[in-house]
Design an enzyme around this catalytic site. Structure first.
Site, short mmCIF file in Angstrom:
data_model
loop_
_atom_site.label_atom_id
_atom_site.label_comp_id
_atom_site.label_asym_id
_atom_site.label_seq_id
_atom_site.Cartn_x
_atom_site.Cartn_y
_atom_site.Cartn_z
N THR A 1 136.91 85.14 -20.32
CA THR A 1 138.16 84.57 -19.83
C THR A 1 139.28 84.55 -20.88
OG1 THR A 1 137.33 82.37 -20.42
CG2 THR A 1 136.97 83.11 -18.15
N GLU A 2 139.06 85.23 -21.98
CA GLU A 2 140.01 85.15 -23.09
C GLU A 2 141.44 85.51 -22.70
OE1 GLU A 2 135.98 85.81 -25.05
OE2 GLU A 2 137.02 86.43 -23.22
#
Length: 257
Positions: free
Chosen positions: A133-134
């Site tokens: 999810t960076e």
């Protein structure tokens, strides 16, 4: 309370993330504790296989929020040093001579998904969610991308890393991120069974060499890779494990590993 616990039984070393109140999120102390635990397992003569597990509802939720806030105050050199610690953890898990099995009983997000990626074998419960999810917080999945492309191929890696979307365990298995989905009530016994099978039915030297073959297969040209493989074949034939295994096969007996 220990951030990471270590236990060896029946030649299986179990390393357990132990921050259930923080969803086993990663910070500098946890990364350091994990590095120490894996180094201990690699050197442990009583351990042949390593299992990575976690206490609580999440396997690992990625970076700790307080930790992320702290990193914003760091300069480049401080952030580089910190990033290299996580890099070394992932590299060490990936290159250990012993097989590492991830037992995933909850969500594995961002850096936590990275731990599942670098393990040799990964098994998850149906409710576990996975994702990198960076990009959703303005960060980049830099370290894990190196391993994910190798594991799932460029197309799958692009989809997972660019969208930052979460996928369920069944989808993770379908794209090759994990090996199988196992019912929650069965997963501990299932992983223990896989680890026990590796302990009892395989040569430690053969596991080490096979891991090396897989890890380095894409590092060379076809000709170089085949030459290296031929040399490993020749070397392995001289190893006591190979001699014992072939002798047992010819005698129609079962070697004791």
């Amino acid at each position: 309370m220990s951030l990471v616990t270590y236990h060896t039984e029946n030649r299986i070393a179990t390393i357990t993330l132990n921050r259930p109140d923080k969803r086993n999120a990663l910070n500098a102390a946890v990364v350091r504790a994990l590095r120490e635990a894996f180094a201990r397992a690699e050197a442990d003569e009583q351990a042949k296989v390593i299992v990575l597990a976690a206490n609580g509802k999440a396997f690992c939720a990625g970076a700790d929020l307080e930790y992320l806030q702290q990193l914003q105050q760091n300069n480049f050199e401080e952030n580089l040093a910190d990033s290299r610690e996580l890099m070394l953890l992932m590299q060490e898990i990936y290159t250990l001579e012993k097989v590492v099995i991830a037992q995933i009983e909850g969500d594995a997000i961002a850096g936590g998904c990275g731990l599942a990626t670098v393990a040799d074998l990964s098994y998850a419960v149906p409710d576990a969610k996975f994702g990198y999810t960076e990009v959703r917080i303005g960060f980049v999945p830099a370290l894990v991308s190196v391993f994910l492309v190798r594991k799932t191929g460029e197309g799958r890696a692009r989809e997972l890393l660019l969208t930052g979307r979460l996928i369920i365990a069944e989808q993770a298995a379908a794209c090759g991120l994990i090996n199988a989905v196992v019912p929650a009530e069965d997963i501990r016994a299932f992983v223990a069974g896989i680890a026990t099978q590796l302990c009892n039915e395989t040569s430690a030297n053969s596991l080490k060499i096979t891991k090396q073959l897989v890890r380095t297969a894409l590092d060379h040209s076809l000709t170089e890779a085949l030459e290296a493989a031929a040399r490993l074949n020749a070397e392995t034939r001289q190893h006591p494990d190979c001699k014992k295994g072939i002798s047992a096969f010819l005698d129609k007996s079962k070697p004791v590993w």
